[in-house]
Design a protein around this motif. Structure first.
Motif, mmCIF file in Angstrom:
data_model
loop_
_atom_site.group_PDB
_atom_site.id
_atom_site.type_symbol
_atom_site.label_atom_id
_atom_site.label_comp_id
_atom_site.label_asym_id
_atom_site.label_seq_id
_atom_site.Cartn_x
_atom_site.Cartn_y
_atom_site.Cartn_z
ATOM 1 N N SER A 76 4.315 -27.285 -27.981
ATOM 2 C CA SER A 76 4.536 -28.518 -27.229
ATOM 3 C C SER A 76 6.013 -28.880 -27.261
ATOM 4 O O SER A 76 6.829 -28.174 -27.855
ATOM 5 C CB SER A 76 3.713 -29.663 -27.838
ATOM 6 N N GLY A 77 6.335 -29.984 -26.636
ATOM 7 C CA GLY A 77 7.711 -30.477 -26.688
ATOM 8 C C GLY A 77 7.999 -31.427 -25.546
ATOM 9 O O GLY A 77 7.172 -31.657 -24.658
ATOM 10 N N MET A 78 9.186 -31.996 -25.577
ATOM 11 C CA MET A 78 9.633 -32.872 -24.511
ATOM 12 C C MET A 78 10.112 -32.031 -23.327
ATOM 13 O O MET A 78 10.820 -31.034 -23.509
ATOM 14 C CB MET A 78 10.766 -33.773 -25.001
ATOM 15 N N VAL A 79 9.703 -32.402 -22.126
ATOM 16 C CA VAL A 79 10.049 -31.628 -20.935
ATOM 17 C C VAL A 79 11.569 -31.508 -20.816
ATOM 18 O O VAL A 79 12.295 -32.511 -20.891
ATOM 19 C CB VAL A 79 9.469 -32.284 -19.663
ATOM 20 N N HIS A 80 12.036 -30.288 -20.655
ATOM 21 C CA HIS A 80 13.475 -30.038 -20.553
ATOM 22 C C HIS A 80 14.037 -30.771 -19.330
ATOM 23 O O HIS A 80 13.441 -30.725 -18.242
ATOM 24 C CB HIS A 80 13.720 -28.537 -20.406
ATOM 25 N N PRO A 81 15.172 -31.472 -19.489
ATOM 26 C CA PRO A 81 15.762 -32.187 -18.340
ATOM 27 C C PRO A 81 15.978 -31.284 -17.134
ATOM 28 O O PRO A 81 15.848 -31.729 -15.987
ATOM 29 C CB PRO A 81 17.099 -32.696 -18.900
ATOM 30 N N ARG A 82 16.280 -30.013 -17.391
ATOM 31 C CA ARG A 82 16.506 -29.082 -16.285
ATOM 32 C C ARG A 82 15.214 -28.856 -15.491
ATOM 33 O O ARG A 82 15.253 -28.726 -14.266
ATOM 34 C CB ARG A 82 17.019 -27.751 -16.848
ATOM 35 N N VAL A 83 14.055 -28.833 -16.164
ATOM 36 C CA VAL A 83 12.768 -28.672 -15.472
ATOM 37 C C VAL A 83 12.496 -29.878 -14.589
ATOM 38 O O VAL A 83 12.063 -29.748 -13.443
ATOM 39 C CB VAL A 83 11.626 -28.477 -16.495
ATOM 40 N N LEU A 84 12.776 -31.069 -15.120
ATOM 41 C CA LEU A 84 12.602 -32.275 -14.313
ATOM 42 C C LEU A 84 13.498 -32.230 -13.077
ATOM 43 O O LEU A 84 13.065 -32.528 -11.960
ATOM 44 C CB LEU A 84 12.922 -33.518 -15.148
ATOM 45 N N GLU A 85 14.718 -31.837 -13.283
ATOM 46 C CA GLU A 85 15.694 -31.802 -12.191
ATOM 47 C C GLU A 85 15.298 -30.771 -11.133
ATOM 48 O O GLU A 85 15.365 -31.032 -9.926
ATOM 49 C CB GLU A 85 17.081 -31.499 -12.755
ATOM 50 N N LEU A 86 14.870 -29.575 -11.590
ATOM 51 C CA LEU A 86 14.473 -28.514 -10.650
ATOM 52 C C LEU A 86 13.313 -28.946 -9.768
ATOM 53 O O LEU A 86 13.198 -28.510 -8.618
ATOM 54 C CB LEU A 86 14.080 -27.249 -11.424
ATOM 55 N N ASN A 87 12.454 -29.815 -10.285
ATOM 56 C CA ASN A 87 11.258 -30.206 -9.547
ATOM 57 C C ASN A 87 11.348 -31.603 -8.939
ATOM 58 O O ASN A 87 10.332 -32.198 -8.597
ATOM 59 C CB ASN A 87 10.041 -30.105 -10.473
ATOM 60 N N GLY A 88 12.590 -32.092 -8.822
ATOM 61 C CA GLY A 88 12.807 -33.294 -8.041
ATOM 62 C C GLY A 88 12.782 -34.608 -8.788
ATOM 63 O O GLY A 88 12.755 -35.676 -8.166
ATOM 64 N N PHE A 89 12.795 -34.585 -10.131
ATOM 65 C CA PHE A 89 12.785 -35.831 -10.907
ATOM 66 C C PHE A 89 14.168 -36.069 -11.520
ATOM 67 O O PHE A 89 14.844 -35.117 -11.936
ATOM 68 C CB PHE A 89 11.740 -35.754 -12.018
#
Length: 344
Positions: A287-300
């Motif tokens: 588990s873990g906190m969603v990587h900021p890069r993943v959020l950014e890649l998917n529009g968040f």
């Protein structure tokens, strides 16, 4: 020639009546109606008749043939009815005996575990989301921070169908697809159950195909403590109120920080035994906190939104809960194994 046909009709009908079984009846058919039979022999002599006589003789020959064929068909039906009567007399059925019980199937243990986990997370406010098993590399890797040639891809040796299409190695692409559908607006609170595929050796704890449930929670001000609280509740509902969890630092390309979640051993209650390698703890998921890069890649916007993600193997949870020692039991269709879970 007409007289000869009348004689053959009488002889044929008499022979049919005298037949004692199907075999002798077949001999009568061949004798009178066969290619070398008596009626055929008479018809071969029609060339000697005048044009006026031929139609009359031909008509009479057809009448005789039909008469004998009808008699043979009726006699055949009589023999078949007699055979049926004899068989019924020999095959006695005791209608007072109890019927054979119908063996009922039951829910497969993996299905039961998935449904139980789904029920728990639905109670925690999550929804169920599914996606394709044949997936694009774009969603399976790139949108979760694993670009081409990233070394972490080696951890998931995969079944590629084409250069950019593969059997999904995890249910993470469902998370990426869901985030993009939300177009940068939270909250997103889902779990994603389904089959995944990895090129792996088949042994007691590994399979090239297995089931996974991943989860994702993205919203404003989501913290690591939320992750811990959710899983403390989940573990107690799934394994029992006496079980505890701990988080250990780890690494996953799509979360930062990352953590393995352990649960106290159900065999020794945390005291230490062979099953838990005398540590008192058993690893159950990552588990873990969603990587900021993943959020950014998917529009968040990672400055506004945060979240946590997790992934668990369904077979592992089933093995831990029911004391199953070999993952291959789930896929061999052995009714001796499956019958132990009829209570589920």
């Amino acid at each position: 020639m007409i007289e000869r046909l009348q004689e053959l009709e009488a002889e044929g009908l008499a022979a049919v009546r005298a037949s004692e079984n199907k075999k002798s009846l077949e001999q009568v058919r061949v004798q009178f109606l066969g290619k070398k039979g008596a009626i055929t022999e008479v018809l071969r002599g029609m060339g000697q008749l005048s044009k006026e006589e031929r139609p009359t003789v031909g008509q009479k020959a057809n009448e005789v043939r039909e008469s004998i064929q009808t008699a043979i068909a009726e006699k055949t039906r009589v023999f078949e009815e007699e055979e049926l009567e004899q068989r019924l007399e020999k095959e006695e059925i005791d209608v007072t005996l109890p019927g054979r019980p119908v063996q009922q199937g039951s829910t497969h243990p993996l299905t039961a575990v998935v449904e139980e986990i789904e029920d728990i997370f639905i109670g925690l406010g999550f929804s169920i989301t599914e996606g394709p098993e044949v997936e694009l590399d774009y969603f399976n890797f790139e949108m979760i921070n694993l670009p081409p040639n990233h070394p972490a891809r080696d951890m998931q040796d995969s079944f590629y169908i084409s250069e950019d299409t593969l059997l999904r190695t995890q249910t993470s692409p469902v998370q990426a697809r869901t985030l993009q559908k939300h177009q940068g607006k939270g909250p997103v609170r889902i779990i994603c159950p389904g089959k995944v595929y990895r090129r792996d050796e088949d042994d007691a704890t590994h399979s090239h195909q297995f089931m996974q449930i991943e989860g994702l929670y993205v919203d404003q001000n989501v913290r690591m403590s939320d992750l811990k609280g959710i899983f403390d509740t989940f573990v107690k509902q799934y394994f029992g109120e006496d079980r505890e969890i701990r988080l250990r630092p780890s690494f996953f390309p799509f979360t930062e920080p990352s953590a393995e979640i352990d649960v106290t051993c159900g065999i020794c209650a945390g005291e230490g035994c062979r099953i838990c390698k005398f540590s008192g703890w058993i690893e159950v998921l990552g588990s873990g906190m969603v990587h900021p890069r993943v959020l950014e890649l998917n529009g968040f916007d990672p400055e506004v939104y945060s979240g946590f993600a997790f992934g668990m193997g369904v077979e592992r949870f089933a093995m831990l809960k029911y004391g199953i020692d070999d993952i291959r039991h789930f896929y061999t269709n052995d009714t001796r194994f499956l019958s132990q879970f009829q209570h589920l």
